[in-house]
Design a protein around this motif. Structure first.
Motif, PDB file in Angstrom:
ATOM      1  N   LEU A 180       0.821  -1.219   0.000  1.00 44.61           N
ATOM      2  CA  LEU A 180       0.000   0.000   0.000  1.00 44.61           C
ATOM      3  C   LEU A 180       0.850   1.262   0.000  1.00 44.61           C
ATOM      4  O   LEU A 180       0.318   2.380   0.074  1.00 44.61           O
ATOM      5  CB  LEU A 180      -0.929  -0.007   1.219  1.00 44.61           C
ATOM      6  N   GLY A 181       2.166   1.101  -0.076  1.00 48.25           N
ATOM      7  CA  GLY A 181       3.049   2.254  -0.206  1.00 48.25           C
ATOM      8  C   GLY A 181       3.359   2.972   1.080  1.00 48.25           C
ATOM      9  O   GLY A 181       3.836   4.118   1.067  1.00 48.25           O
ATOM     10  N   ILE A 182       3.123   2.338   2.236  1.00 49.81           N
ATOM     11  CA  ILE A 182       3.403   2.972   3.519  1.00 49.81           C
ATOM     12  C   ILE A 182       4.919   3.084   3.697  1.00 49.81           C
ATOM     13  O   ILE A 182       5.652   2.110   3.513  1.00 49.81           O
ATOM     14  CB  ILE A 182       2.790   2.172   4.678  1.00 49.81           C
ATOM     15  N   LYS A 183       5.375   4.273   4.089  1.00 49.13           N
ATOM     16  CA  LYS A 183       6.824   4.526   4.133  1.00 49.13           C
ATOM     17  C   LYS A 183       7.150   5.548   5.216  1.00 49.13           C
ATOM     18  O   LYS A 183       6.253   6.040   5.922  1.00 49.13           O
ATOM     19  CB  LYS A 183       7.293   5.032   2.772  1.00 49.13           C
ATOM     20  N   ALA A 184       8.430   5.855   5.325  1.00 46.99           N
ATOM     21  CA  ALA A 184       8.890   6.862   6.284  1.00 46.99           C
ATOM     22  C   ALA A 184       8.153   8.178   6.054  1.00 46.99           C
ATOM     23  O   ALA A 184       7.960   8.606   4.913  1.00 46.99           O
ATOM     24  CB  ALA A 184      10.394   7.069   6.145  1.00 46.99           C
ATOM     25  N   GLY A 185       7.749   8.801   7.144  1.00 45.88           N
ATOM     26  CA  GLY A 185       6.989  10.048   7.061  1.00 45.88           C
ATOM     27  C   GLY A 185       5.497   9.841   7.196  1.00 45.88           C
ATOM     28  O   GLY A 185       4.755  10.784   7.486  1.00 45.88           O
ATOM     29  N   ASP A 186       5.030   8.602   6.982  1.00 47.00           N
ATOM     30  CA  ASP A 186       3.606   8.281   7.130  1.00 47.00           C
ATOM     31  C   ASP A 186       3.306   7.883   8.570  1.00 47.00           C
ATOM     32  O   ASP A 186       4.204   7.475   9.321  1.00 47.00           O
ATOM     33  CB  ASP A 186       3.209   7.117   6.208  1.00 47.00           C
ATOM     34  N   GLU A 187       2.039   7.984   8.936  1.00 50.96           N
ATOM     35  CA  GLU A 187       1.574   7.517  10.234  1.00 50.96           C
ATOM     36  C   GLU A 187       0.534   6.420  10.047  1.00 50.96           C
ATOM     37  O   GLU A 187      -0.285   6.477   9.127  1.00 50.96           O
ATOM     38  CB  GLU A 187       0.956   8.663  11.043  1.00 50.96           C
ATOM     39  N   VAL A 188       0.586   5.422  10.926  1.00 47.73           N
ATOM     40  CA  VAL A 188      -0.364   4.309  10.890  1.00 47.73           C
ATOM     41  C   VAL A 188      -0.928   4.133  12.296  1.00 47.73           C
ATOM     42  O   VAL A 188      -0.177   3.976  13.268  1.00 47.73           O
ATOM     43  CB  VAL A 188       0.312   2.995  10.428  1.00 47.73           C
ATOM     44  N   ILE A 189      -2.241   4.140  12.425  1.00 43.03           N
ATOM     45  CA  ILE A 189      -2.904   4.051  13.719  1.00 43.03           C
ATOM     46  C   ILE A 189      -3.110   2.584  14.095  1.00 43.03           C
ATOM     47  O   ILE A 189      -3.652   1.801  13.311  1.00 43.03           O
ATOM     48  CB  ILE A 189      -4.245   4.798  13.700  1.00 43.03           C
ATOM     49  N   VAL A 190      -2.683   2.241  15.314  1.00 43.98           N
ATOM     50  CA  VAL A 190      -2.804   0.858  15.808  1.00 43.98           C
ATOM     51  C   VAL A 190      -3.393   0.875  17.208  1.00 43.98           C
ATOM     52  O   VAL A 190      -3.284   1.875  17.931  1.00 43.98           O
ATOM     53  CB  VAL A 190      -1.425   0.149  15.820  1.00 43.98           C
ATOM     54  N   PRO A 191      -4.013  -0.223  17.649  1.00 45.75           N
ATOM     55  CA  PRO A 191      -4.555  -0.276  19.007  1.00 45.75           C
ATOM     56  C   PRO A 191      -3.466  -0.555  20.035  1.00 45.75           C
ATOM     57  O   PRO A 191      -2.427  -1.155  19.722  1.00 45.75           O
ATOM     58  CB  PRO A 191      -5.542  -1.446  18.942  1.00 45.75           C
ATOM     59  N   ASP A 192      -3.715  -0.164  21.259  1.00 43.47           N
ATOM     60  CA  ASP A 192      -2.751  -0.364  22.340  1.00 43.47           C
ATOM     61  C   ASP A 192      -2.703  -1.828  22.780  1.00 43.47           C
ATOM     62  O   ASP A 192      -1.649  -2.341  23.144  1.00 43.47           O
ATOM     63  CB  ASP A 192      -3.121   0.528  23.524  1.00 43.47           C
ATOM     64  N   LEU A 193      -3.863  -2.498  22.755  1.00 44.29           N
ATOM     65  CA  LEU A 193      -3.912  -3.893  23.185  1.00 44.29           C
ATOM     66  C   LEU A 193      -3.808  -4.800  21.954  1.00 44.29           C
ATOM     67  O   LEU A 193      -4.786  -5.054  21.254  1.00 44.29           O
ATOM     68  CB  LEU A 193      -5.207  -4.187  23.945  1.00 44.29           C
ATOM     69  N   THR A 194      -2.597  -5.271  21.704  1.00 50.34           N
ATOM     70  CA  THR A 194      -2.337  -6.166  20.589  1.00 50.34           C
ATOM     71  C   THR A 194      -0.969  -6.800  20.791  1.00 50.34           C
ATOM     72  O   THR A 194      -0.184  -6.340  21.625  1.00 50.34           O
ATOM     73  CB  THR A 194      -2.381  -5.425  19.239  1.00 50.34           C
ATOM     74  N   PHE A 195      -0.694  -7.843  20.023  1.00 54.34           N
ATOM     75  CA  PHE A 195       0.638  -8.437  20.042  1.00 54.34           C
ATOM     76  C   PHE A 195       1.604  -7.505  19.312  1.00 54.34           C
ATOM     77  O   PHE A 195       1.220  -6.763  18.411  1.00 54.34           O
ATOM     78  CB  PHE A 195       0.595  -9.809  19.367  1.00 54.34           C
ATOM     79  N   ALA A 196       2.873  -7.555  19.675  1.00 50.21           N
ATOM     80  CA  ALA A 196       3.861  -6.609  19.163  1.00 50.21           C
ATOM     81  C   ALA A 196       4.028  -6.662  17.645  1.00 50.21           C
ATOM     82  O   ALA A 196       4.493  -5.690  17.036  1.00 50.21           O
ATOM     83  CB  ALA A 196       5.214  -6.855  19.833  1.00 50.21           C
ATOM     84  N   ALA A 197       3.667  -7.779  17.018  1.00 49.99           N
ATOM     85  CA  ALA A 197       3.817  -7.887  15.563  1.00 49.99           C
ATOM     86  C   ALA A 197       3.095  -6.757  14.836  1.00 49.99           C
ATOM     87  O   ALA A 197       3.560  -6.283  13.789  1.00 49.99           O
ATOM     88  CB  ALA A 197       3.294  -9.237  15.077  1.00 49.99           C
ATOM     89  N   THR A 198       1.959  -6.326  15.369  1.00 52.56           N
ATOM     90  CA  THR A 198       1.175  -5.277  14.713  1.00 52.56           C
ATOM     91  C   THR A 198       1.981  -3.993  14.574  1.00 52.56           C
ATOM     92  O   THR A 198       2.063  -3.408  13.491  1.00 52.56           O
ATOM     93  CB  THR A 198      -0.117  -4.995  15.511  1.00 52.56           C
ATOM     94  N   ILE A 199       2.589  -3.543  15.655  1.00 49.10           N
ATOM     95  CA  ILE A 199       3.354  -2.299  15.610  1.00 49.10           C
ATOM     96  C   ILE A 199       4.724  -2.501  14.958  1.00 49.10           C
ATOM     97  O   ILE A 199       5.233  -1.616  14.259  1.00 49.10           O
ATOM     98  CB  ILE A 199       3.495  -1.691  17.026  1.00 49.10           C
ATOM     99  N   ASN A 200       5.318  -3.674  15.151  1.00 48.16           N
ATOM    100  CA  ASN A 200       6.628  -3.925  14.550  1.00 48.16           C
ATOM    101  C   ASN A 200       6.576  -3.853  13.030  1.00 48.16           C
ATOM    102  O   ASN A 200       7.498  -3.350  12.383  1.00 48.16           O
ATOM    103  CB  ASN A 200       7.166  -5.293  14.980  1.00 48.16           C
TER     104      ASN A 200
END
Length: 474
Positions: A180-200
């Motif tokens: 989807l072209g997500i790269k440096a400078g972009d922001e992605v919203i994630v939930p606080d309660l999740t396994f670390a793979a989501t944010i990693n």
């Protein structure tokens, strides 16, 4: 803890049967052992999965007769022996002992149970047949019949047109973000309660994750908090269908449409969950699944991206396969990755997928047993299943208890041979992720109260009753 069990045909083999037959029986009974009878039906000994492995390692084949590999010196118990005297016979690696009557017939067995695990895979369908078929075909790497079939069948199960099989659920998320072209400078919203793979996965792209709070009733990402977190740099949202509970996809899709954002659904724990009658994974631009050993269905390790976009499907396939052109071999058009699933893994996945409805029904029935037997215990609150338009699946049976009692409760279950697992630690509570977090009060509270209970085929009313008895003292 020792229990007594009846015999079924998957535990009985004939000395003239092949090692292959014994393997199939062990695969079905999941005990790693078969009791061997002679032609008169009398007990001869046992063959274990270890015996089969040793035979293969010394040059024998699965087509050979089992006769030479029978352990005739195995430990037994007679029907005359009192149960109280059996315990001392369990020594070393011995965990199953057959019960023999006066006529030398096997009439049951004792089993010394290990600690009740949180989850374990059930591989008693066609998984072994398909795995051996893929093995014999010599297509054991990242091409083969089972990869194509698994992708087609799983995407159809998810109400999606295309499936891209990958090596695990984490790379599924990363592949989706990159496609989807997500790269440096972009922001992605994630939930606080999740396994670390989501944010990693977000961090691996160079983008900046933005951690937001969850809903108190569903434990899923809170759309109101998503709306507050959107900035001109926001490019995507990753809703996580946590512990099998669907997110509020109407609200999330509306926010994404208003702000022109991508949606990548993290469905690692929610195979088959529904929102307004549609499968999770089919709402966003890409849905990402995990097939780790403790998931609803498994390939050992493995994952899948599903999408309704032919363009995204083609791009993800290219990125997954080193960025290589499909028309010109060894010509690389983009910098890609080796994120491929093997045909052996996919063969197991096809066998698992064939019985996914049975697996989901069994999980739902087990959760209902927990609900019934834990009902009325004020110290326990089970995960909500009555949220409008959402039909959860029981990945792991999840409960809340008072935060100051949670660890003691888990320790007492452990002492009774019952394993359990605390909820994920919120991302905002870990030093490496804290700089990306907004205020997350609800997730912190839920995490401190949460416990995942054993969700496997060995859980019976006796296990649940033990859990209930422990909880009642609180």
């Amino acid at each position: 803890m020792m229990n007594k069990y009846d015999i079924d045909e998957s535990l009985i083999g004939n000395s003239k049967d092949s090692l292959m037959t014994f393997m199939y029986k062990m695969n079905k009974n999941t005990n790693g052992i078969v009791f061997v009878l002679d032609e008169e039906g009398k007990f001869r000994g046992v063959i274990t999965d270890g015996d089969v492995k040793r035979a293969l390692m010394t040059g024998h084949t699965l087509n050979e007769m089992a006769e030479p590999f029978i352990n005739t010196a195995s430990i037994t118990v007679t029907t005359e022996e009192p149960e109280a005297s059996v315990e001392h016979k369990f020594a070393g690696k011995v965990c199953i002992i057959p019960i023999i009557d006066k006529e030398q017939k096997v009439v049951g067995f004792y089993k010394k149970e290990a600690s009740m695990p949180i989850a374990d895979p059930q591989l008693n369908g066609n998984e072994l047949n398909y795995l051996l078929d893929a093995f014999v075909s010599t297509w054991i790497s990242s091409s083969g019949y089972y990869i194509n079939r698994f992708e087609e069948d799983f995407s159809a199960f998810c109400d999606s047109k295309y499936g891209v099989a990958v090596s695990n659920g984490t790379v599924a998320l990363h592949l989706a973000l990159v496609a989807l072209g997500i790269k440096a400078g972009d922001e992605v919203i994630v939930p606080d309660l999740t396994f670390a793979a989501t944010i990693n996965a977000v961090l691996h792209t160079g983008a900046t994750p933005v951690i937001v709070d969850i809903e108190e009733n569903s434990w899923c990402i809170d759309p109101k908090e998503i709306e507050k977190a959107v900035t001109p740099r926001t490019k995507a949202i990753i809703p996580v269908h946590i512990y099998g509970q669907p997110c509020d996809m109407d609200a999330i899709c509306a926010i994404a449409k208003e702000h022109d954002l991508y949606i990548i659904e993290d469905c690692a724990e929610a195979h088959g969950a529904l929102y307004k009658g549609r499968k999770v994974g089919s709402f966003g631009d890409i849905g990402c699944f995990s097939f780790f050993g403790n998931k609803v269905i498994t390939t050992g390790e493995g994952g899948m991206c599903v999408t309704n976009s032919e363009e995204l499907s083609s791009l993800m396939r290219k990125l997954r396969d080193h960025g290589m052109s499909k028309e010109r071999r060894y010509y690389h058009e983009v910098v890609g990755y080796n994120y491929r699933m093997t045909n052996l893994q996919a063969a197991i996945g096809v066998g698992q997928l064939e019985k996914i409805d049975t697996i989901l029904n069994w999980r739902e029935e087990l959760e209902e047993k927990y609900r019934t037997m834990l009902a009325g215990i004020p110290s326990i609150t089970l995960q909500r299943k009555d949220l409008p338009e959402r039909k959860k699946v029981a990945w792991l049976v999840s409960i809340l208890v008072e935060a100051d009692k949670r660890d003691t409760f888990m320790a007492e279950m452990k002492q009774s041979g019952i394993d359990s697992r605390a909820f994920f630690i919120p991302l905002s509570q870990m030093d490496i992720y804290r700089p990306y977090a907004r205020e997350c009060k609800v997730s912190k509270q839920i995490s401190q109260m949460g416990i995942n209970l054993p969700t496997n085929y060995r859980v019976d009313e006796g296990i649940i009753r033990k859990i209930a008895d422990i909880a009642k003292v609180w």
